[in-house]
Write a protein that holds these residues in place. Sequence first.
Motif, short mmCIF file in Angstrom:
data_model
loop_
_atom_site.label_atom_id
_atom_site.label_comp_id
_atom_site.label_asym_id
_atom_site.label_seq_id
_atom_site.Cartn_x
_atom_site.Cartn_y
_atom_site.Cartn_z
N GLY A 111 -19.61 0.93 3.92
CA GLY A 111 -19.63 1.41 2.04
C GLY A 111 -18.15 0.72 1.01
N ASP A 112 -18.17 1.27 0.52
CA ASP A 112 -17.25 0.71 -0.63
C ASP A 112 -15.28 0.78 -0.10
OD1 ASP A 112 -18.31 -0.44 -2.40
OD2 ASP A 112 -18.27 1.11 -3.68
N ALA A 113 -15.38 2.34 0.77
CA ALA A 113 -14.59 2.76 1.07
C ALA A 113 -14.28 1.62 2.29
CB ALA A 113 -13.72 4.06 1.50
N GLY A 114 -14.65 1.71 3.64
CA GLY A 114 -14.48 0.66 4.37
C GLY A 114 -15.09 -0.62 4.01
N LYS A 115 -15.30 -1.28 2.72
CA LYS A 115 -14.54 -2.56 3.09
C LYS A 115 -13.20 -3.02 2.44
CE LYS A 115 -16.62 -6.88 0.08
NZ LYS A 115 -17.73 -6.60 -0.73
N ILE A 116 -13.04 -1.41 1.39
CA ILE A 116 -11.13 -2.06 1.54
C ILE A 116 -10.86 -1.69 2.34
CG2 ILE A 116 -9.58 -0.78 0.21
CD1 ILE A 116 -11.86 0.09 -2.29
N ARG A 117 -11.03 -1.50 3.36
CA ARG A 117 -10.14 -0.50 4.44
C ARG A 117 -10.12 -1.81 5.73
NH1 ARG A 117 -13.00 2.59 8.90
NH2 ARG A 117 -13.38 0.47 9.60
N TRP A 118 -11.66 -2.28 5.93
CA TRP A 118 -11.41 -4.27 6.84
C TRP A 118 -10.89 -4.78 5.97
CZ3 TRP A 118 -13.49 -8.68 5.70
CH2 TRP A 118 -14.45 -8.93 4.92
N MET A 119 -10.78 -5.06 4.93
CA MET A 119 -10.33 -6.30 3.99
C MET A 119 -8.69 -6.73 4.36
SD MET A 119 -13.13 -7.60 1.32
CE MET A 119 -11.90 -8.99 0.89
N SER A 120 -8.64 -5.07 4.23
CA SER A 120 -6.54 -4.57 4.10
C SER A 120 -6.42 -5.07 5.63
CB SER A 120 -6.09 -3.76 3.80
OG SER A 120 -4.88 -2.98 4.09
N ASP A 121 -6.92 -4.72 6.93
CA ASP A 121 -7.03 -4.92 7.80
C ASP A 121 -6.82 -6.38 8.20
OD1 ASP A 121 -6.19 -2.33 8.12
OD2 ASP A 121 -7.73 -1.79 9.28
N PHE A 122 -8.06 -6.98 7.77
CA PHE A 122 -7.66 -8.29 8.22
C PHE A 122 -7.18 -9.38 7.42
CE2 PHE A 122 -12.28 -9.35 9.71
CZ PHE A 122 -11.97 -8.45 10.81
N SER A 123 -6.82 -8.63 6.52
CA SER A 123 -5.65 -9.53 5.20
C SER A 123 -4.20 -9.66 6.47
CB SER A 123 -5.36 -9.39 4.11
OG SER A 123 -6.29 -8.99 3.54
N LYS A 124 -3.51 -7.74 6.36
CA LYS A 124 -2.27 -7.59 7.11
C LYS A 124 -2.83 -9.12 9.14
CE LYS A 124 0.00 -4.34 10.43
NZ LYS A 124 0.90 -3.28 9.94
N ILE A 125 -3.96 -8.94 9.47
CA ILE A 125 -3.97 -9.57 10.81
C ILE A 125 -3.83 -11.40 10.33
CG2 ILE A 125 -5.58 -10.31 12.57
CD1 ILE A 125 -7.27 -8.05 11.93
N GLN A 126 -4.39 -11.95 9.49
CA GLN A 126 -4.54 -12.89 9.09
C GLN A 126 -2.49 -13.39 8.61
OE1 GLN A 126 -5.08 -14.82 4.70
NE2 GLN A 126 -6.65 -15.71 6.27
N THR A 127 -1.57 -12.26 7.67
CA THR A 127 -0.39 -13.24 7.34
C THR A 127 0.54 -12.69 8.82
OG1 THR A 127 -0.78 -11.82 5.73
CG2 THR A 127 1.48 -11.53 6.74
N GLU A 128 -0.31 -12.20 9.98
CA GLU A 128 0.71 -11.79 11.35
C GLU A 128 0.65 -12.93 11.97
OE1 GLU A 128 3.27 -9.74 11.72
OE2 GLU A 128 2.70 -8.29 9.68
N ILE A 129 -0.69 -13.24 12.22
CA ILE A 129 -1.22 -14.51 12.89
C ILE A 129 -0.30 -15.68 12.37
CG2 ILE A 129 -2.38 -16.17 13.55
CD1 ILE A 129 -4.61 -14.04 13.87
N GLU A 130 -0.75 -16.52 11.05
CA GLU A 130 0.62 -17.12 10.52
C GLU A 130 1.48 -17.10 10.75
OE1 GLU A 130 -1.55 -16.76 6.60
OE2 GLU A 130 -3.75 -18.11 6.98
N THR A 131 2.13 -16.09 10.44
CA THR A 131 3.67 -15.85 10.75
C THR A 131 4.19 -15.95 12.33
OG1 THR A 131 4.12 -14.35 8.84
CG2 THR A 131 6.29 -14.11 10.33
N PHE A 132 3.50 -15.93 13.29
CA PHE A 132 3.80 -15.72 14.45
C PHE A 132 3.45 -17.64 14.60
CE2 PHE A 132 2.44 -14.15 19.16
CZ PHE A 132 3.86 -14.72 19.68
#
Length: 315
Positions: A111-132
Amino acid sequence: MSKNRTILQNVLIAATSMVIAGTTLDAEEADPNALKASDTFDKAMLDIYYRGREALTDETRPIMVIARDVTVVTEHGQKVYPRVGPAYDQFKSVAHVLLGIIGSVTPWPEGDAGKIRWMSDFSKIQTEIETFLTAIDGIGLSPEELADQVAMLEKANAFVTEALSKETLTPQMVADAINDIRPYWSKNMTRAAQVELNALHNAVTAARAGIDAADWDQTYIITHGPNFVGNTGVVLQYLQRVMPEKFDSRQVLFAENISGLDHLVKYVGHMRMQWQVGAWAFGDPMRMDVDLLGYEVGSLLDGMIMVDPPSHVPQ
């Protein structure tokens, strides 16, 4: 299970419970003074038992504790031998990108809540990878090792970036991404194990050299970890290979979910005390390795639980 069988079982369990309860005083009928005396007696007996256990712990020396480092505890103090090799933490840390991806889709987002969650987590993963990736050249790896780390992170980043841009995620997408990452992840696990084995061997060899032959015969070795590690853990596999005689004499102990030098040392004393109780009470030092009430339960359950006729009787 049939309704009649369920009713019959409940009646039987209740009847059995009354029979068992009949062997003791009902709590409401017990004399408070008698209960207090019982508690006092129990505490006194356990205090004496604990005193013996502490004395046994204090005289158990040397003890080789294998945790983050290898520490040899003697009556004169303790000496520490480092056992974590270079790059061990780096190999494991970079590989944890896989855990981040799995964690972001667990439980599977709905659902919508699940989508918000995974997109938020993926955005954090993306930021952390690019910084690293901007700093990864400085973590102290060889060119080949470094190239594998970069490849693993870039593949993970490509996956999360594509999912974010499409705002779409399926189990197959996650499986495909993990399959792309797995070869690099597996190489990191192999490298980490090799580093750990090298460092462990060096530390244990140095620690062993510092213990004379007579003391070595009395030395207990203890390590620890979660219960799912068991005999597959690096440390126990190593010890089984280099000192099988210690396993035969039960001088290698594995403490589940216990950490800290003092707690591990006390665990050795606890196990030795359990063997004492088993030897004195049952003539079997290993008797305390099982639940004391466990042997009694089978016959009690036979009387409590009714069963239906088997669907197939072996001929």
